[in-house]
Structures are given as C-alpha cells and as structure tokens.
Design a protein around this motif. Structure first.
Motif, mmCIF file in Angstrom:
data_model
loop_
_atom_site.group_PDB
_atom_site.id
_atom_site.type_symbol
_atom_site.label_atom_id
_atom_site.label_comp_id
_atom_site.label_asym_id
_atom_site.label_seq_id
_atom_site.Cartn_x
_atom_site.Cartn_y
_atom_site.Cartn_z
ATOM 1 N N ARG A 10 -24.774 -13.000 58.319
ATOM 2 C CA ARG A 10 -24.142 -11.696 58.163
ATOM 3 C C ARG A 10 -24.779 -10.689 59.108
ATOM 4 N N TYR A 11 -23.940 -9.935 59.796
ATOM 5 C CA TYR A 11 -24.393 -8.839 60.650
ATOM 6 C C TYR A 11 -24.640 -7.634 59.747
ATOM 7 N N VAL A 12 -25.887 -7.140 59.708
ATOM 8 C CA VAL A 12 -26.244 -6.105 58.734
ATOM 9 C C VAL A 12 -26.226 -4.707 59.340
ATOM 10 N N LEU A 13 -26.967 -4.525 60.455
ATOM 11 C CA LEU A 13 -27.132 -3.170 60.968
ATOM 12 C C LEU A 13 -27.515 -3.208 62.443
ATOM 13 N N PRO A 14 -26.781 -2.477 63.304
ATOM 14 C CA PRO A 14 -27.215 -2.379 64.703
ATOM 15 C C PRO A 14 -28.422 -1.460 64.823
ATOM 16 N N LEU A 15 -29.294 -1.759 65.772
ATOM 17 C CA LEU A 15 -30.453 -0.921 66.067
ATOM 18 C C LEU A 15 -30.210 -0.288 67.424
ATOM 19 N N LEU A 21 -29.018 -3.277 72.266
ATOM 20 C CA LEU A 21 -28.297 -3.264 71.004
ATOM 21 C C LEU A 21 -28.653 -4.459 70.117
ATOM 22 N N PRO A 22 -29.937 -4.633 69.792
ATOM 23 C CA PRO A 22 -30.305 -5.660 68.810
ATOM 24 C C PRO A 22 -29.786 -5.264 67.440
ATOM 25 N N ALA A 23 -29.927 -6.160 66.475
ATOM 26 C CA ALA A 23 -29.404 -5.883 65.137
ATOM 27 C C ALA A 23 -30.217 -6.615 64.085
ATOM 28 N N ILE A 24 -30.199 -6.070 62.879
ATOM 29 C CA ILE A 24 -30.733 -6.774 61.717
ATOM 30 C C ILE A 24 -29.649 -7.718 61.210
ATOM 31 N N VAL A 25 -30.031 -8.969 61.008
ATOM 32 C CA VAL A 25 -29.073 -10.018 60.675
ATOM 33 C C VAL A 25 -29.614 -10.839 59.504
ATOM 34 N N ASP A 26 -28.745 -11.170 58.566
ATOM 35 C CA ASP A 26 -29.071 -12.156 57.534
ATOM 36 C C ASP A 26 -28.927 -13.554 58.110
ATOM 37 N N THR A 27 -29.757 -14.493 57.634
ATOM 38 C CA THR A 27 -29.651 -15.886 58.062
ATOM 39 C C THR A 27 -29.689 -16.787 56.835
ATOM 40 N N ASP A 28 -29.568 -18.087 57.088
ATOM 41 C CA ASP A 28 -29.681 -19.041 55.986
ATOM 42 C C ASP A 28 -31.126 -19.279 55.570
ATOM 43 N N GLU A 29 -32.070 -18.593 56.204
ATOM 44 C CA GLU A 29 -33.467 -18.564 55.786
ATOM 45 C C GLU A 29 -33.676 -17.278 54.987
ATOM 46 N N PRO A 30 -34.323 -17.318 53.836
ATOM 47 C CA PRO A 30 -34.566 -16.079 53.091
ATOM 48 C C PRO A 30 -35.242 -15.024 53.965
ATOM 49 N N GLN A 32 -34.619 -11.356 56.527
ATOM 50 C CA GLN A 32 -33.767 -10.917 57.626
ATOM 51 C C GLN A 32 -34.522 -10.978 58.939
ATOM 52 N N PHE A 33 -33.756 -11.040 60.033
ATOM 53 C CA PHE A 33 -34.334 -11.073 61.376
ATOM 54 C C PHE A 33 -33.733 -9.965 62.224
ATOM 55 N N TYR A 101 -37.663 -9.432 60.374
ATOM 56 C CA TYR A 101 -37.605 -8.003 60.086
ATOM 57 C C TYR A 101 -38.767 -7.615 59.179
ATOM 58 N N VAL A 102 -39.429 -6.508 59.520
ATOM 59 C CA VAL A 102 -40.559 -6.008 58.731
ATOM 60 C C VAL A 102 -40.086 -4.773 57.973
ATOM 61 N N PRO A 103 -39.676 -4.912 56.717
ATOM 62 C CA PRO A 103 -39.144 -3.771 55.966
ATOM 63 C C PRO A 103 -40.192 -2.662 55.822
ATOM 64 N N GLY A 104 -39.729 -1.438 55.963
ATOM 65 C CA GLY A 104 -40.614 -0.297 55.771
ATOM 66 C C GLY A 104 -41.508 0.016 56.944
ATOM 67 N N ALA A 105 -41.441 -0.758 58.017
ATOM 68 C CA ALA A 105 -42.302 -0.508 59.168
ATOM 69 C C ALA A 105 -41.844 0.737 59.918
#
Length: 255
Positions: A10-15, A21-30, A32-33, A101-105
């Motif tokens: 799933r495409y979550v959010l563009p940065l 134009l990288p993006a936060i993406v969900d993967t089949d690994e728990p 996000q990247f 992805y490092v949440p809160g960084a």
C-alpha cells in the motif's frame, strides 16, 4: 547474503521534501519503509548508491535503518490521485530501495541535538561521507534523523556521483572530495585519524564483496559483475592507496 526483499502492499504517504519523491509504503513485512523509486529522475544508480552506502555504514557500525529491496507490482498505487505519483509508480514497477520507517523521528538540529553526537561519532560520519563522496550532509540538508535520543543516517543516493557518467570509475578513487568542508559535523570531527585506524580495517575485501553482491543486477549496467568489480576497485584503492580524500577532510578541519 543479500538484502531482504518485500512486496509493497500500500502506498501510504509521499515525502515531498526530496526531489526524488520518496514515499512511506506498507509491505508484506510488518512495519513500513521509506521507499526510493527507480523511476525517479536520478534513476537506478541512486538506488545502487543507497545500497552500497547502507551496507558500508553497517559494516562500520554506523546507525542506518534496516535496508531492503521493495518490489512494486504492476498497478501498485494507481488509485493515488496525483498524476505525478502515478507516473512515478508506473516507471518503478520492479525492484526499488527502502529504509525502514522510523516513526516519530525528527530532522537533526545541531543546536538541540548536538549533544547526541560526540567527537568520535562526528568523526566517523565525516570519514564515512568523505569515503563515499556524499554531498548531502550539510546544514541545509543534514540527512540525519533523531528518534528517542538516537541519531540515524539516511539518504545516500547522491553519493558515488561519478557512476552517473561513463569512464574508469576506479580512477576516481584519487578524487579528494573538497565538498567535505560543507559537512554539518565537520567542526566536531576532531578525531579523524583515530577513526580512520578504527574503521578502515572493517572494510575488508570480503566485506566489500558482500555489500556489492546485495545490489540487484537490474540496477547495474549490461555487465553487472564488471560494475561490481569497478566499485570494488574504487573502494580498495580509496581505502588502501589513494588517501587524498582523508587529507582533504583534515585540511578542511584545520580551516
């Protein structure tokens, strides 16, 4: 052992801070990247630089979020309304590069976060960036994240910039990299010779070969093993023979 490979789900959010134009993406690994896409303007060579830099940083004990190859299937993210994003995703079907992805960084602020970086850590980062010719660790764009008191190194796609041009890459090992004088941590890098003695032995031929083996063939040229040999020769010479880049960093420190 290569990088782990995960499927983007799933495409979550563009940065939009970066031009690629990288993006936060969900993967089949728990988890996000943050994904850098092969269809961006810098092309797959920027992804090669990311893989090599992440691998070398890990070998040196520098903190980089977990790296992975992220596969985009045909049709991924095409429900996104932005036509620029749709074009980018269509051009990026296949293998892409991701850092966990490092949440809160938050972006590194030298005034607030300076105490988190001592002289030895600063020297290690400056040494590493001089080695890989990283132009993107300046006050304008530190490419350092801070999360819960820990500093992370990110965004190395602009390093090894010589590989965007044809020619003898190994010969570029002699490049001194004067842009190191713009490095955000240079004023604190007072122990460069000490860190050189500590880190250089970690980047053995075996370690370099393992890092280069993790680069997907499709991001390299028509002769991927020839390219890997060129990168290996570049780093071997730069570490053991052509030391002008370290002299340049020391000279920049002296003002």
């Amino acid at each position: 052992m290569g990088l782990p490979r995960y499927a983007a789900t799933r495409y979550v959010l563009p940065l939009r801070e970066g031009g690629s134009l990288p993006a936060i993406v969900d993967t089949d690994e728990p988890g996000q990247f943050v994904v850098k896409f092969r269809g961006a303007g810098q092309g797959p060579r920027a992804l090669v630089a990311e893989v090599i830099a992440a691998g070398l940083a890990r070998a040196c004990g520098l903190p980089v979020p977990d790296a992975a190859v992220i596969e985009l299937a045909e049709g991924f993210g095409l429900s996104e309304p932005d036509p620029e994003i749709q074009d980018l995703l269509r051009a990026s079907v296949g293998l892409n590069f991701g850092l966990r992805y490092v949440p809160g960084a938050l972006a590194f602020d030298p005034i607030v976060d300076g105490p988190l970086v001592d002289d030895l850590f600063a020297s290690a980062i400056v040494w590493f960036d001089a080695l890989i010719m990283n132009v993107d660790r300046t006050p304008r764009n530190p490419n350092l994240l801070v999360e819960d008191g820990r500093v992370w190194l990110i965004d190395h796609g602009a390093s090894l910039y010589f590989h965007h041009q044809p020619g003898d890459w190994r010969a570029r090992a002699a490049d001194r990299f004067p842009l190191i004088r713009e490095h955000i941590l240079l004023p604190q890098a007072t122990r460069l010779l000490e860190i050189d003695e500590a880190l250089r032995p970690r980047l053995t031929a075996t370690a370099l070969a393992a890092v280069l083996a993790s680069v997907p063939d499709e991001w390299l040229g028509p002769g991927p093993e020839r390219d890997r040999a060129a990168y290996a020769g570049f780093f071997s010479d730069r570490l053991e023979r052509e030391r002008g880049w370290l002299e340049e960093a020391l000279r920049a420190r002296e003002g």
